[in-house]
Design a protein around this motif. Structure first.
Motif, mmCIF file in Angstrom:
data_model
loop_
_atom_site.group_PDB
_atom_site.id
_atom_site.type_symbol
_atom_site.label_atom_id
_atom_site.label_comp_id
_atom_site.label_asym_id
_atom_site.label_seq_id
_atom_site.Cartn_x
_atom_site.Cartn_y
_atom_site.Cartn_z
ATOM 1 N N VAL A 38 0.842 -1.197 0.000
ATOM 2 C CA VAL A 38 0.000 0.000 0.000
ATOM 3 C C VAL A 38 0.879 1.250 0.000
ATOM 4 O O VAL A 38 0.674 2.173 -0.784
ATOM 5 N N PHE A 39 1.912 1.258 0.854
ATOM 6 C CA PHE A 39 2.804 2.403 0.901
ATOM 7 C C PHE A 39 3.521 2.611 -0.433
ATOM 8 O O PHE A 39 3.607 3.716 -0.943
ATOM 9 N N GLY A 212 -8.941 10.440 8.553
ATOM 10 C CA GLY A 212 -9.015 9.393 7.547
ATOM 11 C C GLY A 212 -10.409 8.865 7.295
ATOM 12 O O GLY A 212 -10.596 7.977 6.473
ATOM 13 N N THR A 239 -10.643 12.745 1.849
ATOM 14 C CA THR A 239 -11.095 11.354 1.739
ATOM 15 C C THR A 239 -12.232 11.208 0.742
ATOM 16 O O THR A 239 -12.245 10.273 -0.057
ATOM 17 N N ILE A 242 -10.834 11.318 -2.663
ATOM 18 C CA ILE A 242 -10.190 10.057 -3.044
ATOM 19 C C ILE A 242 -11.251 9.082 -3.544
ATOM 20 O O ILE A 242 -11.103 8.438 -4.582
ATOM 21 N N ALA A 257 -6.334 10.994 -7.313
ATOM 22 C CA ALA A 257 -6.794 10.264 -6.123
ATOM 23 C C ALA A 257 -5.603 9.700 -5.362
ATOM 24 O O ALA A 257 -5.541 9.773 -4.134
ATOM 25 N N TRP A 258 -4.625 9.136 -6.101
ATOM 26 C CA TRP A 258 -3.415 8.624 -5.445
ATOM 27 C C TRP A 258 -2.670 9.741 -4.734
ATOM 28 O O TRP A 258 -2.203 9.571 -3.600
ATOM 29 N N ALA A 261 -4.341 10.588 -1.633
ATOM 30 C CA ALA A 261 -4.066 9.583 -0.607
ATOM 31 C C ALA A 261 -2.707 9.828 0.026
ATOM 32 O O ALA A 261 -2.545 9.751 1.254
ATOM 33 N N LEU A 264 -2.959 12.792 2.244
ATOM 34 C CA LEU A 264 -3.698 12.445 3.460
ATOM 35 C C LEU A 264 -2.786 11.739 4.453
ATOM 36 O O LEU A 264 -2.752 12.071 5.646
ATOM 37 N N ILE A 265 -2.008 10.766 3.964
ATOM 38 C CA ILE A 265 -1.102 10.042 4.859
ATOM 39 C C ILE A 265 -0.044 10.997 5.418
ATOM 40 O O ILE A 265 0.294 10.944 6.601
ATOM 41 N N ILE A 268 -1.629 13.096 8.149
ATOM 42 C CA ILE A 268 -1.756 12.357 9.401
ATOM 43 C C ILE A 268 -0.402 12.261 10.103
ATOM 44 O O ILE A 268 -0.295 12.446 11.315
ATOM 45 N N PRO B 164 -6.028 4.977 6.433
ATOM 46 C CA PRO B 164 -7.460 5.202 6.222
ATOM 47 C C PRO B 164 -8.052 4.147 5.278
ATOM 48 O O PRO B 164 -7.391 3.725 4.323
ATOM 49 N N LEU B 170 -8.737 2.432 -2.534
ATOM 50 C CA LEU B 170 -8.044 2.921 -3.726
ATOM 51 C C LEU B 170 -7.040 1.882 -4.213
ATOM 52 O O LEU B 170 -6.982 1.541 -5.403
ATOM 53 N N TRP B 171 -6.266 1.355 -3.284
ATOM 54 C CA TRP B 171 -5.286 0.326 -3.594
ATOM 55 C C TRP B 171 -6.013 -0.923 -4.128
ATOM 56 O O TRP B 171 -5.556 -1.554 -5.071
#
Lengths: 283, 352
Positions: A38-39, A212, A239, A242, A257-258, A261, A264-265, A268, B164, B170-171
């Motif tokens: 995911v990261f 989130g 959010t 996204i 959208a990416w 994201a 957003l991360i 946070i 989140p 999304l992923w």
């Protein structure tokens, strides 16, 4: 014969031991694989649109490339501001009640309900905020979104406040009382001050989780493609952007959208760093 | 009643009477009452209403109590608010809302069953994947890992919970769904061509995708709570097992057996989380309210239907049916949570 069987059992047990233990090790590795995936994708795909425009410009109309999400970044901050403004006092004061006076049946009940409340799905909280704020006001608003986020924060803050105050050594309290300081001043200015660092971490956890959240905002704050800081009007949030941009059939929206994201991360993480900085020990 | 008490009470009543007369005769005194320099009178009056306590203490206790009551009322209020707003649908459909199988907004015919089915099946799928993995991780962290590995690994699994859910979604859309569609689902169909669970064209957006993404999201909960439960089992139990010559795995099994109700609680908490999870699921599950055996077909969950349809609800009946869905989800998660909390509390308290 007797000895061989014994040996077999011994080796079988040894083998089971090694196999099962390595299985649990492999499982631990498998578990963190999605985290890295995911990261990895968020950073890789999100970097495309990560430039100054993203932080300073408004979204462009369909078909027009470029643009940014400054309204969504500000919107998210406003939403967690409203949520925190309502949720932090309620959560902290009820947490103080639980730790200072909550050694009775009512305290146990509230503690239990706060635990149960933290398991209520965020979308259900969104529905409640809708019936509570949107229906009477007859339109979507940032305030409704903030109320939903506040309800979501309260159980976390209540329980952390309680746990952190309980960690303060009893001798601090006794010292305060022995000096003739009244009970409430001892609680507020000695015990709470000592526990403040831990409580701030709990609050941060609540705020980060709220930042989130998407589900409770979909039909409360709704989303907005334009600049708005009016809390009685619909407001944009990262959010919701996204969610909407990921469903859209446009390539550049998907890429944004990416980026959203990633931002957003980052938001946070920055939030946690700021809190760490504020609450770091002075001694 | 003793004479002394009667005397005390009558004296108290007399003071009040005197105060009342004072107040009636000179209204200006009311405003100045607390400012007046008549210290003796003031402190006597305060002592009468407060007992031995300090005014600040009383205010502080009442104020915090007020907020604790607020938290208590909030839960009840949420249930009532949803119930009162879904009356239209409750009156129209009654129990049929839970039994019939159509969700048709155009014909205004609503039933929650397809969504309940989708919610429960996707959550169970998530558990099938997450439970063995999560428990293994918990065992690894609590029993095997050296301290230098345990801390960062715990941190990483908890970081999984901090992402989140919309980012997972999304992923899911851009990475997981294509992978399932191109690799996993054709493979499953080739391996089990006749299985009723793997029918239909592999499309990617289906029950399986929902289950997989949910499993990633509930893993941290299951592993971190089970780890805490395992750690709460006292060491003498382990030492006794080692003393009898058990291998490390056998010791772990013993510990595990003693912690089983807490671990069951952790699994149920994970289930509760999966049931209420919204964004990641709605983005990959395909959102079609239907009941089929195949996990390669699109489905819909309660939370997903709410996210998709709530802001589009065109009629009052539609809206109230959606709010009733939310009420059902609320009741399901409350029951699951109460049950799980009791189990986890029970085990952790057992060793204290």
């Amino acid at each position: 014969m007797e000895i061989t069987t014994k040996h077999l059992t011994y080796y079988r047990r040894k083998a089971t031991n090694v196999i099962m233990l390595s299985f649990s090790f492999i499982a631990a590795i498998i578990t963190i694989v999605p985290l890295f995936l995911v990261f990895y994708y968020t950073v890789k795909e999100g970097a495309t649109y990560l430039n100054l425009d993203f932080f300073t410009k408004l979204p462009t109309p369909i078909g027009e490339p470029g643009g940014g999400m400054v309204n969504a970044i500000v919107g998210t901050l406003i939403l967690i501001g409203i949520g925190g403004g309502i949720g932090i006092p309620v959560g902290m004061l009820s947490g103080i009640y639980l730790s200072e006076f909550g050694k009775n049946k009512f305290g146990a009940l509230v503690r239990f309900l706060a635990d149960v409340m933290s398991g209520i799905p965020s979308i259900v909280v969104g529905v409640v905020a809708y019936t509570l704020v949107v229906l009477p006001m007859k339109h979507f608003s940032a305030l409704a979104g903030g109320v939903a986020l506040a309800i979501l924060m309260i159980p976390t803050i209540t329980r952390t406040t309680e746990e952190m105050i309980k960690l303060v050594p009893h001798s601090y309290r006794e010292a305060g009382l022995a000096l003739g300081i009244s009970k409430w001043k001892t609680s507020l200015f000695i015990v709470l001050k000592t526990a403040w660092k831990g409580i701030a971490t709990g609050i941060l956890l609540g705020l980060a989780r709220a930042a989130g959240e998407t589900a409770p905002l979909l039909f409360t704050a709704l989303g907005n493609r334009f600049w708005s800081t009016n809390i009685f009007r619909p407001i944009a949030s990262l959010t919701v952007f996204i969610y909407e941009y990921s469903k859209a059939p446009f390539k550049d929206w998907n890429e944004q959208a990416w980026t959203a994201a990633l931002v957003l991360i980052m938001l946070i993480s920055v939030l946690s760093l700021v809190f760490k900085f504020i609450t770091r020990s002075k001694y | 009643m003793t004479n002394a008490k009667v005397f005390q009470i009558s004296r108290f009543l007399k003071t009040i009477e005197v105060e009342l007369v004072n107040i009636r005769e000179s209204p200006a005194e009311i405003q100045n009452f607390f400012k007046k320099s008549d210290e003796k009178k003031r402190s006597r009056f305060l002592k009468k209403i407060l007992g031995d306590k300090n005014l600040g203490d009383i205010v502080f206790e009442r104020l915090t109590l007020l907020f604790a009551v607020l938290v208590f009322l909030l839960v009840l209020f949420m249930a009532w608010e949803m119930y009162s707003n879904s009356e239209l649908s409750i009156n129209k459909f009654g129990w049929k809302f839970l039994i019939t199988t159509t969700w048709d907004p155009y014909a205004e015919n609503f039933s929650a069953l397809p969504m309940i089915f989708g919610t429960i099946v996707s959550s169970l799928l998530a558990l099938i994947i997450a439970v063995p993995l999560g428990l293994s991780v918990a065992i690894f962290l609590a029993e095997l890992a050296p301290a230098w590995l345990e801390k960062p690994l715990s941190f990483l699994t908890e970081l999984l919970a901090a992402i989140p859910s919309v980012v997972y979604g999304l992923w899911g859309i851009f990475v997981l769904v294509p992978w399932l569609r191109d690799v996993v689902e054709p493979f499953l169909q080739n391996q089990f061509p006749n299985s009723p669970f793997f029918q239909g064209a592999p499309y990617g957006y289906d029950m399986l995708a929902g289950g997989v993404i949910l499993s990633i999201m509930v893993l941290p909960i299951i592993s971190s709570i089970s780890r805490d439960v395992l750690k709460s089992v006292p060491d003498p139990l382990r030492e006794a097992a080692y003393g009898l010559g058990a291998t490390k795995w056998e010791v772990t099994k013993t510990v595990f057996t003693n912690a089983r109700s807490g671990i069951l609680g952790a699994i149920i908490l994970g289930f509760g989380r999966a049931v209420g999870e919204t964004m990641a699921v709605v983005m990959v599950i395909g959102s079609r309210p239907q009941i089929t055996a195949s996990i390669l077909k699109p489905a819909s969950t309660i939370a997903g239907a709410l996210a998709n349809e709530f802001s589009e609800a065109s009629s009052d009946l539609y809206l109230s049916a959606l709010i009733e869905l939310a009420l059902i989800l609320f009741v399901i998660t409350i029951i699951i949570n109460i049950f799980a909390r009791l189990l986890v509390w029970g085990t952790e308290r057992r060793w204290k």
